[in-house]
Write a protein that holds these residues in place. Structure first.
Motif, PDB file in Angstrom:
ATOM      1  N   ALA A  49       9.191  -2.532  10.606  1.00 45.89           N
ATOM      2  CA  ALA A  49       7.913  -1.829  10.463  1.00 45.89           C
ATOM      3  C   ALA A  49       7.242  -2.139   9.126  1.00 45.89           C
ATOM      4  O   ALA A  49       6.106  -1.712   8.902  1.00 45.89           O
ATOM      5  CB  ALA A  49       8.129  -0.323  10.584  1.00 45.89           C
ATOM      6  N   ARG A  50       7.937  -2.860   8.257  1.00 46.14           N
ATOM      7  CA  ARG A  50       7.430  -3.157   6.899  1.00 46.14           C
ATOM      8  C   ARG A  50       7.060  -1.860   6.192  1.00 46.14           C
ATOM      9  O   ARG A  50       5.956  -1.729   5.637  1.00 46.14           O
ATOM     10  CB  ARG A  50       6.261  -4.137   6.960  1.00 46.14           C
ATOM     11  N   LEU A  51       7.999  -0.950   6.200  1.00 44.21           N
ATOM     12  CA  LEU A  51       7.748   0.396   5.694  1.00 44.21           C
ATOM     13  C   LEU A  51       8.955   0.898   4.926  1.00 44.21           C
ATOM     14  O   LEU A  51      10.099   0.765   5.376  1.00 44.21           O
ATOM     15  CB  LEU A  51       7.457   1.351   6.854  1.00 44.21           C
ATOM     16  N   SER A  52       8.681   1.476   3.759  1.00 45.73           N
ATOM     17  CA  SER A  52       9.703   2.207   3.030  1.00 45.73           C
ATOM     18  C   SER A  52       9.199   3.615   2.781  1.00 45.73           C
ATOM     19  O   SER A  52       7.988   3.821   2.595  1.00 45.73           O
ATOM     20  CB  SER A  52      10.035   1.529   1.702  1.00 45.73           C
ATOM     21  N   THR A  53      10.108   4.566   2.809  1.00 43.47           N
ATOM     22  CA  THR A  53       9.740   5.944   2.512  1.00 43.47           C
ATOM     23  C   THR A  53      10.580   6.459   1.349  1.00 43.47           C
ATOM     24  O   THR A  53      11.728   6.039   1.156  1.00 43.47           O
ATOM     25  CB  THR A  53       9.951   6.863   3.723  1.00 43.47           C
ATOM     26  N   GLU A  60       0.836  -1.202   0.000  1.00 44.88           N
ATOM     27  CA  GLU A  60       0.000   0.000   0.000  1.00 44.88           C
ATOM     28  C   GLU A  60       0.864   1.242   0.000  1.00 44.88           C
ATOM     29  O   GLU A  60       1.808   1.352   0.789  1.00 44.88           O
ATOM     30  CB  GLU A  60      -0.919  -0.003   1.228  1.00 44.88           C
ATOM     31  N   GLN A  61       0.522   2.152  -0.882  1.00 38.98           N
ATOM     32  CA  GLN A  61       1.230   3.418  -0.956  1.00 38.98           C
ATOM     33  C   GLN A  61       0.301   4.548  -0.547  1.00 38.98           C
ATOM     34  O   GLN A  61      -0.892   4.523  -0.836  1.00 38.98           O
ATOM     35  CB  GLN A  61       1.719   3.678  -2.391  1.00 38.98           C
ATOM     36  N   TYR A  97       4.932   7.111   1.283  1.00 40.71           N
ATOM     37  CA  TYR A  97       5.097   5.940   2.134  1.00 40.71           C
ATOM     38  C   TYR A  97       4.658   4.672   1.415  1.00 40.71           C
ATOM     39  O   TYR A  97       3.716   4.686   0.613  1.00 40.71           O
ATOM     40  CB  TYR A  97       4.258   6.109   3.405  1.00 40.71           C
ATOM     41  N   CYS A  98       5.351   3.606   1.733  1.00 43.54           N
ATOM     42  CA  CYS A  98       5.027   2.299   1.167  1.00 43.54           C
ATOM     43  C   CYS A  98       5.019   1.278   2.300  1.00 43.54           C
ATOM     44  O   CYS A  98       6.051   1.024   2.922  1.00 43.54           O
ATOM     45  CB  CYS A  98       6.063   1.928   0.110  1.00 43.54           C
ATOM     46  N   ASN A  99       3.845   0.718   2.567  1.00 43.33           N
ATOM     47  CA  ASN A  99       3.701  -0.330   3.580  1.00 43.33           C
ATOM     48  C   ASN A  99       3.437  -1.659   2.890  1.00 43.33           C
ATOM     49  O   ASN A  99       2.722  -1.709   1.892  1.00 43.33           O
ATOM     50  CB  ASN A  99       2.509  -0.024   4.495  1.00 43.33           C
ATOM     51  N   TYR A 100       3.989  -2.732   3.437  1.00 44.36           N
ATOM     52  CA  TYR A 100       3.714  -4.046   2.876  1.00 44.36           C
ATOM     53  C   TYR A 100       3.381  -4.997   4.010  1.00 44.36           C
ATOM     54  O   TYR A 100       3.771  -4.787   5.165  1.00 44.36           O
ATOM     55  CB  TYR A 100       4.874  -4.551   2.018  1.00 44.36           C
ATOM     56  N   SER A 101       2.670  -6.055   3.665  1.00 40.62           N
ATOM     57  CA  SER A 101       1.988  -6.833   4.703  1.00 40.62           C
ATOM     58  C   SER A 101       2.689  -8.120   5.121  1.00 40.62           C
ATOM     59  O   SER A 101       2.197  -8.828   5.990  1.00 40.62           O
ATOM     60  CB  SER A 101       0.574  -7.190   4.235  1.00 40.62           C
TER      61      SER A 101
END
Lengths: 116, 114
Positions: free
Chosen positions: B69-73, B5-6, B22-26
């Protein structure tokens, strides 16, 4: 060639017709991938080739879709009995060796398919 | 099912200002890709982030990865018009243990105005 090339760049067809989309990967790349991108969405994986064989075709939506790569270079994505919902941009990508090494994939410009 | 998800999906930027997308992945993944796509053009690889804490910079763009955090910025410094495009993040997973697939977010469309 310098990059991944795809032909045609645009294809308009009628519902029920058969289409072929071609991908020419970067020279020397053994892994080849097909994705489909609908308007406003990210690319969606369809199929992955390692050499001549389809290593994973689980992303193909149904049996109307088929892809080949007979000599381990150029690939053709074939769609039978096209439906309006098949309209999308079909992207091809290649990487050096694939096979689970998770390398960067380099994308072609895509073929924009419109089914009337 | 792996989801990427972005946010935001659209971002109107003013020249010279800073922004972050932001980019979250599950699911667990230690590798994340950022691509840029101009209208009617191919996807261009921007960054490959290989491990937790990875940070890469190219010009006005800087990407980072937090695997816990499964997060990229993707941080944009002093936006300029040339940065107007759609930016995708993608995560690769072993798919059916036989090959690889990239799972993409929906993309963030950036528009820079003066």
């Amino acid at each position: 060639g310098a990059g991944v090339s795809q032909t045609p760049s645009n294809k308009v067809t009628e519902k029920g017709k058969y289409v072929e989309l071609r991908c020419d990967p970067i020279s020397g790349h053994t892994a080849l991938y097909w994705y489909r991108q609908s308007l406003g969405q990210g690319p969606e994986f369809l199929i992955y080739f390692q050499g001549t064989g389809a290593a994973d075709d689980s992303g193909l939506p149904n049996d109307r879709f088929f892809a080949v790569r007979p000599e381990g270079s150029v690939s053709t994505l074939k769609i039978q009995r096209t439906e309006r919902g098949d309209s999308a941009v079909y992207l091809c990508a290649s990487s050096l060796s694939g096979g689970g090494t998770r390398e960067t994939q380099y994308f072609g410009p895509g073929t924009r398919l419109l089914v009337l | 099912e792996l989801k990427v998800e972005q946010n935001p999906l659209f971002l109107s930027m003013q020249e010279g200002k800073n922004y972050t997308i932001y980019c979250n992945y599950s699911t667990t993944s230690d590798r994340l890709y950022w691509y840029r796509q101009d209208p009617g053009k191919s996807l261009e690889s921007l960054f490959v982030l290989l491990s937790n804490g990875a940070v890469k910079q190219e010009g006005r763009l800087m990407a980072s990865l937090d695997t816990k955090a499964r997060l990229s910025t993707l941080h944009i410094t002093a936006a300029v018009h040339d940065l107007s495009a759609t930016y995708f993040c993608a995560v690769d997973i072993y798919y059916n243990q036989a090959g690889t697939a990239l799972i993409f977010g929906k993309g963030t469309t950036l528009s820079v105005s003066s």
